[in-house]
Design an enzyme around this catalytic site. Structure first.
Site, PDB file in Angstrom:
ATOM      1  N   HIS A 220       0.805  -1.218   0.000  1.00 21.72           N
ATOM      2  CA  HIS A 220       0.000   0.000   0.000  1.00 21.72           C
ATOM      3  C   HIS A 220       0.843   1.277   0.000  1.00 21.72           C
ATOM      4  O   HIS A 220       0.310   2.353  -0.216  1.00 21.72           O
ATOM      5  CB  HIS A 220      -0.994  -0.020   1.172  1.00 21.72           C
ATOM      6  CG  HIS A 220      -2.186  -0.854   0.861  1.00 21.72           C
ATOM      7  ND1 HIS A 220      -3.409  -0.698   1.454  1.00 21.72           N
ATOM      8  CD2 HIS A 220      -2.345  -1.872  -0.025  1.00 21.72           C
ATOM      9  CE1 HIS A 220      -4.249  -1.581   0.963  1.00 21.72           C
ATOM     10  NE2 HIS A 220      -3.625  -2.304   0.070  1.00 21.72           N
ATOM     11  N   SER A 224      -0.622  -0.773  -6.043  1.00 16.25           N
ATOM     12  CA  SER A 224      -0.471  -1.947  -6.910  1.00 16.25           C
ATOM     13  C   SER A 224       0.203  -1.590  -8.224  1.00 16.25           C
ATOM     14  O   SER A 224       0.029  -0.482  -8.745  1.00 16.25           O
ATOM     15  CB  SER A 224      -1.845  -2.533  -7.231  1.00 16.25           C
ATOM     16  OG  SER A 224      -2.310  -3.296  -6.165  1.00 16.25           O
ATOM     17  N   LYS A 248     -15.398  -6.941  -8.037  1.00 19.76           N
ATOM     18  CA  LYS A 248     -14.699  -7.863  -8.940  1.00 19.76           C
ATOM     19  C   LYS A 248     -14.082  -9.029  -8.149  1.00 19.76           C
ATOM     20  O   LYS A 248     -14.195 -10.195  -8.544  1.00 19.76           O
ATOM     21  CB  LYS A 248     -13.613  -7.090  -9.688  1.00 19.76           C
ATOM     22  CG  LYS A 248     -12.970  -7.873 -10.801  1.00 19.76           C
ATOM     23  CD  LYS A 248     -12.046  -6.995 -11.605  1.00 19.76           C
ATOM     24  CE  LYS A 248     -11.281  -7.792 -12.627  1.00 19.76           C
ATOM     25  NZ  LYS A 248     -10.326  -6.988 -13.375  1.00 19.76           N
ATOM     26  N   ASP A 249     -13.419  -8.699  -7.017  1.00 20.43           N
ATOM     27  CA  ASP A 249     -12.842  -9.754  -6.173  1.00 20.43           C
ATOM     28  C   ASP A 249     -13.946 -10.665  -5.645  1.00 20.43           C
ATOM     29  O   ASP A 249     -13.767 -11.878  -5.543  1.00 20.43           O
ATOM     30  CB  ASP A 249     -12.105  -9.143  -4.964  1.00 20.43           C
ATOM     31  CG  ASP A 249     -10.705  -8.659  -5.334  1.00 20.43           C
ATOM     32  OD1 ASP A 249     -10.112  -9.233  -6.255  1.00 20.43           O
ATOM     33  OD2 ASP A 249     -10.216  -7.705  -4.696  1.00 20.43           O
ATOM     34  N   GLU A 292       3.211 -33.978  -1.340  1.00 17.65           N
ATOM     35  CA  GLU A 292       2.014 -33.434  -1.981  1.00 17.65           C
ATOM     36  C   GLU A 292       2.415 -32.708  -3.267  1.00 17.65           C
ATOM     37  O   GLU A 292       3.558 -32.257  -3.409  1.00 17.65           O
ATOM     38  CB  GLU A 292       1.339 -32.438  -1.028  1.00 17.65           C
ATOM     39  CG  GLU A 292       0.787 -33.091   0.224  1.00 17.65           C
ATOM     40  CD  GLU A 292      -0.587 -33.718   0.016  1.00 17.65           C
ATOM     41  OE1 GLU A 292      -0.642 -34.840  -0.515  1.00 17.65           O
ATOM     42  OE2 GLU A 292      -1.577 -33.085   0.401  1.00 17.65           O
TER      43      GLU A 292
HETATM   44  C1  HEM Z   1      -0.846 -16.000   2.146  1.00 17.87           C
HETATM   45  C2  HEM Z   1      -0.334 -15.692   0.992  1.00 17.87           C
HETATM   46  C3  HEM Z   1      -0.502 -14.373   0.330  1.00 17.87           C
HETATM   47  C4  HEM Z   1      -1.510 -13.456   0.467  1.00 17.87           C
HETATM   48  C5  HEM Z   1      -2.750 -13.556   1.334  1.00 17.87           C
HETATM   49  C6  HEM Z   1      -1.189 -12.350  -0.404  1.00 17.87           C
HETATM   50  C7  HEM Z   1      -1.979 -11.235  -0.554  1.00 17.87           C
HETATM   51  C8  HEM Z   1      -1.768 -10.242  -1.488  1.00 17.87           C
HETATM   52  C9  HEM Z   1      -2.731  -9.227  -1.867  1.00 17.87           C
HETATM   53  C10 HEM Z   1      -4.136  -9.099  -1.276  1.00 17.87           C
HETATM   54  C11 HEM Z   1      -2.164  -8.459  -2.809  1.00 17.87           C
HETATM   55  C12 HEM Z   1      -2.834  -7.306  -3.562  1.00 17.87           C
HETATM   56  C13 HEM Z   1      -3.739  -7.888  -4.634  1.00 17.87           C
HETATM   57  C14 HEM Z   1      -2.984  -8.562  -5.754  1.00 17.87           C
HETATM   58  O1  HEM Z   1      -2.067  -7.944  -6.295  1.00 17.87           O
HETATM   59  O2  HEM Z   1      -3.292  -9.742  -6.052  1.00 17.87           O
HETATM   60  C15 HEM Z   1      -0.819  -8.953  -3.037  1.00 17.87           C
HETATM   61  C16 HEM Z   1       0.091  -8.407  -3.910  1.00 17.87           C
HETATM   62  C17 HEM Z   1       1.350  -8.929  -4.162  1.00 17.87           C
HETATM   63  N1  HEM Z   1       1.850 -10.137  -3.705  1.00 17.87           N
HETATM   64 FE1  HEM Z   1       0.947 -11.342  -2.378  1.00 17.87          FE
HETATM   65  N2  HEM Z   1       0.011 -12.594  -1.043  1.00 17.87           N
HETATM   66  C18 HEM Z   1       0.448 -13.822  -0.621  1.00 17.87           C
HETATM   67  C19 HEM Z   1       1.598 -14.473  -1.049  1.00 17.87           C
HETATM   68  C20 HEM Z   1       2.515 -13.936  -1.927  1.00 17.87           C
HETATM   69  C21 HEM Z   1       3.692 -14.615  -2.390  1.00 17.87           C
HETATM   70  C22 HEM Z   1       4.069 -16.025  -2.002  1.00 17.87           C
HETATM   71  C23 HEM Z   1       4.342 -13.738  -3.224  1.00 17.87           C
HETATM   72  C24 HEM Z   1       5.633 -13.904  -3.976  1.00 17.87           C
HETATM   73  C25 HEM Z   1       6.563 -14.709  -3.713  1.00 17.87           C
HETATM   74  C26 HEM Z   1       3.580 -12.537  -3.294  1.00 17.87           C
HETATM   75  C27 HEM Z   1       3.905 -11.416  -4.021  1.00 17.87           C
HETATM   76  C28 HEM Z   1       3.103 -10.312  -4.222  1.00 17.87           C
HETATM   77  C29 HEM Z   1       3.455  -9.158  -5.027  1.00 17.87           C
HETATM   78  C30 HEM Z   1       4.782  -8.922  -5.767  1.00 17.87           C
HETATM   79  C31 HEM Z   1       2.350  -8.289  -4.993  1.00 17.87           C
HETATM   80  C32 HEM Z   1       2.231  -6.930  -5.689  1.00 17.87           C
HETATM   81  C33 HEM Z   1       1.449  -7.192  -6.916  1.00 17.87           C
HETATM   82  C34 HEM Z   1       1.244  -6.000  -7.791  1.00 17.87           C
HETATM   83  O3  HEM Z   1       1.008  -4.919  -7.314  1.00 17.87           O
HETATM   84  O4  HEM Z   1       1.357  -6.227  -8.999  1.00 17.87           O
HETATM   85  N3  HEM Z   1       2.464 -12.685  -2.505  1.00 17.87           N
HETATM   86  N4  HEM Z   1      -0.605 -10.055  -2.232  1.00 17.87           N
END
Ligand code: HEM
Length: 439
Positions: A220, A224, A248-249, A292
Site C-alpha cells: 500500500h 499496486s 470484482k474480487d 504433496e
Molecule cells: C498467504 C499468501 C498471500 C496473500 C494472502 C497475499 C496477498 C496479497 C494481496 C491481497 C495483494 C494485492 C492484490 C494482488 O495484487 O493480487 C498482493 C500483492 C502482491 N503479492 Fe501477495 N500474497 C500472498 C503471497 C505472496 C507470495 C508467495 C508472493 C511472492 C513470492 C507474493 C507477491 C506479491 C506481489 C509482488 C504483490 C504486488 C502485486 C502487484 O502490485 O502487482 N504474494 N498479495
C-alpha cells in the site's frame, strides 16, 4: 498525489462514529480496502489471486482450529482420531477435514498463480521489492506448515515423508545429523516429532497471517502494479478499491469457491495419496515416497543429483533445493530491465512461458518413480531453472529492446477500447435483410 474522487472518511452510522473517535480502525479499513484506496483502473483477473490467497488462508485457519479440537496428537491416537473420530463421529467432521485437505491444495494453487502473475508483470521490481520478498517469506512458511500438517494424520506417507525430508538435513556437514535429531526430537519420527509438528502447524498460520499484514502494508505504500507496468500518473488512472474491486474480487472469489466446493465434495481424495490411509508403519517402507503435488518441483530438484562430485550428491540436492527458492529473493536485482510488464518485453515473455513449462515438467518428474528417463529429464529441467534466473534473465534484461510503452494507464485502456471497437466495426454485421435472405 491527491485523488479528487477519494472523499475523506465520514462515518455514516452513529456506532461507527463512536468507534472511530475512540479507535480509528474504520478509518484505516476505509483507507486500506475501502473507497479511500486508489487502485489502477486496468487491473485484470490475475490481480484477484492475492485476495483469494487471503480467503484460503482464513479457511485453513478456521477449519484447522476446529479440527484441532478433535485431533489426538499421539502416535497411538492420531491416525484413528483423523480417520475414525473426525471422519465418522464428529458432526460434519468429514467436511471439515476434506475442506482443510483440499483447502491446502487450493491455497498453494492460487498462491502459485499469484507468484507467476508477479513474475510476468514484473511486480517484484522497484519499488515493490519488499512486497515480493515478504511474499517469499510467506511462501517458505507455507511450505513448512504444509509439510508438518501432512505428518499429523500419522499415515504411511506422513511417517515416511517426515523420515525422508528430515533425512536430507543430515546431508549438511558437521551440523547435519545433530540438526536432524534436534528437529525430530529423536533418531526417527516418533512422539516427540509429532507433538512439535502439531504445535508448530498450529502456530505458523498465525505467523503467516502477520506477515500477510506486512505484505499488504508494504504494497500500500507504492500501490499496486498493473498490466502495463506503467506508474500511476494522476487520478484518472485509478479507481477506488470499493466498490469496483470489492465487486470484482467478490464475484471471482464466489466462482473459485464454487469450483473448490465441487472438488471437495466430488473428488476429495483426488489430490491425495492413498498410502496415507494406511497407518504409519516404521517397518514397511512404501514403494514410492512422494510429497504433496505443490512441493513436487522442489522435490525433483532435490533428487536430481545422482553422483558425488566434490560434495556428496545428497548435499548438492539440498543446496540446490534451498537455492532454488533463495535466489528468488535476488530477482529484483537479477532482472535489471527498466520495463516491468512482460506485455512490452517480447523476449522476456517467451522465456517466461518456458519457465512455466519447466516448472510443470519438474513437478511431473518429482511425482514420477525414479527411472533413467525421469532422472535425466529432472536434471535438464533443474539445470534450466537455474539457467533461467542466473543467465537468461540478466542477459535478456541487458539486451532486449522493449516495445513502446503507453504514456499512461488511461491511454493504454483507451487504446485497447479503441482497438476493440475498430475490430468490432470491421466484423461483417448481419443486417435484417441479410438475415431474412439467409433464412
Ligand atoms: C498467504 C499468501 C498471500 C496473500 C494472502 C497475499 C496477498 C496479497 C494481496 C491481497 C495483494 C494485492 C492484490 C494482488 O495484487 O493480487 C498482493 C500483492 C502482491 N503479492 Fe501477495 N500474497 C500472498 C503471497 C505472496 C507470495 C508467495 C508472493 C511472492 C513470492 C507474493 C507477491 C506479491 C506481489 C509482488 C504483490 C504486488 C502485486 C502487484 O502490485 O502487482 N504474494 N498479495
Amino acid at each position: 498525489m491527491s485523488f479528487s474522487w477519494a472523499k475523506p472518511y465520514e462515518p455514516k452510522h452513529p456506532l461507527m462514529r463512536w468507534i472511530d473517535e475512540r479507535l480509528p480502525l474504520p478509518r484505516v479499513v476505509y483507507g486500506a480496502i475501502g473507497g479511500g484506496y486508489p487502485v489502477p483502473r486496468n487491473l485484470n483477473y490475475w490481480w484477484n489471486f492475492g485476495v483469494l490467497a487471503g480467503i484460503f488462508l482464513t479457511i485453513q485457519i478456521v477449519t484447522g482450529i476446529v479440527l484441532a479440537m478433535h485431533y489426538i496428537p499421539s502416535t497411538n491416537g492420531a491416525f484413528n482420531s483423523v480417520n475414525e473420530l473426525i471422519m465418522r463421529d464428529v458432526n460434519a467432521g468429514w467436511l471439515l477435514r476434506y475442506v482443510h485437505m483440499n483447502g491446502a491444495s487450493f491455497f498453494f494453487l492460487v498462491t502459485y498463480i499469484h507468484i507467476f502473475r508477479g513474475l510476468y508483470y514484473g511486480s517484484y521490481k522497484a519499488p515493490r521489492e519488499l512486497v515480493w520478498m515478504l511474499g517469499l517469506v510467506i511462501y517458505l512458511l507455507m511450505m513448512a506448515t504444509a509439510f508438518m500438517g501432512y505428518v499429523l494424520p500419522w499415515g504411511q506417507m506422513s511417517y515416511w515423508g517426515a523420515q525422508v525430508i528430515t533425512n536430507f538435513f543430515s546431508a549438511l556437514p558437521v551440523v547435519g545429523e545433530p540438526l536432524r535429531v534436534w528437529i525430530l526430537g529423536g533418531y526417527a519420527p516418533d512422539q516427540a516429532a509429532l507433538s512439535r509438528f502439531f504445535s508448530l502447524h498450529y502456530l505458523l498460520p498465525f505467523i503467516i497471517a502477520g506477515v500477510v499484514i506486512l505484505h499488504i502494508w508494504a504494497l500500500h505504500i507504492p500501490g499496486s502494479n498493473n498490466p502495463t507496468g506503467v506508474d500511476v500518473r494522476d487520478e484518472r488512472d485509478t479507481l477506488p478499491f470499493h466498490p469496483f474491486y470489492t465487486a470484482k474480487d467478490g464475484w471471482f472469489a464466489a466462482a473459485v469457491l464454487l469450483f473448490f466446493a465441487l472438488v471437495t465434495y466430488f473428488l476429495p481424495n483426488y489430490l491425495g495419496n492413498p498410502d496415507n490411509y494406511i497407518p504409519a508403519n516404521p517397518l514397511a517402507t512404501p514403494a514410492e515416497i512422494v510429497p504433496e503435488w505443490y512441493l513436487l518441483p522442489f522435490y525433483a530438484i532435490l533428487r536430481s543429483f545422482t553422483a558425488d562430485f566434490i560434495l556428496p550428491a545428497k548435499l548438492w540436492g539440498v543446496l540446490a533445493m534451498f537455492s532454488a527458492i533463495l535466489l528468488l529473493f535476488f530477482l529484483p536485482w537479477i532482472d535489471r530491465s527498466p520495463v516491468r510488464s512482460g506485455r512490452y518485453r517480447p523476449v522476456f515473455k517467451r522465456f517466461f512461458w518456458l519457465l512455466v513449462i519447466d516448472v510443470i515438467v519438474l513437478g511431473w518428474v518429482g511425482g514420477s518413480p525414479v527411472k533413467p528417463l525421469t532422472v535425466a529429464v529432472g536434471q535438464i529441467a533443474s539445470a534450466y531453472y537455474f539457467l533461467h534466473f542466473l543467465v537468461i534473465l540478466p542477459l535478456v534484461s541487458a539486451f532486449e529492446t522493449p516495445l513502446p510503452l503507453p504514456n499512461s494507464i488511461t491511454e493504454a485502456v483507451l487504446e485497447r477500447e479503441e482497438a476493440h471497437e475498430a475490430a468490432e466495426a470491421k466484423k461483417p454485421r448481419r443486417t435484417k435483410t441479410a438475415t431474412a435472405a439467409a433464412e
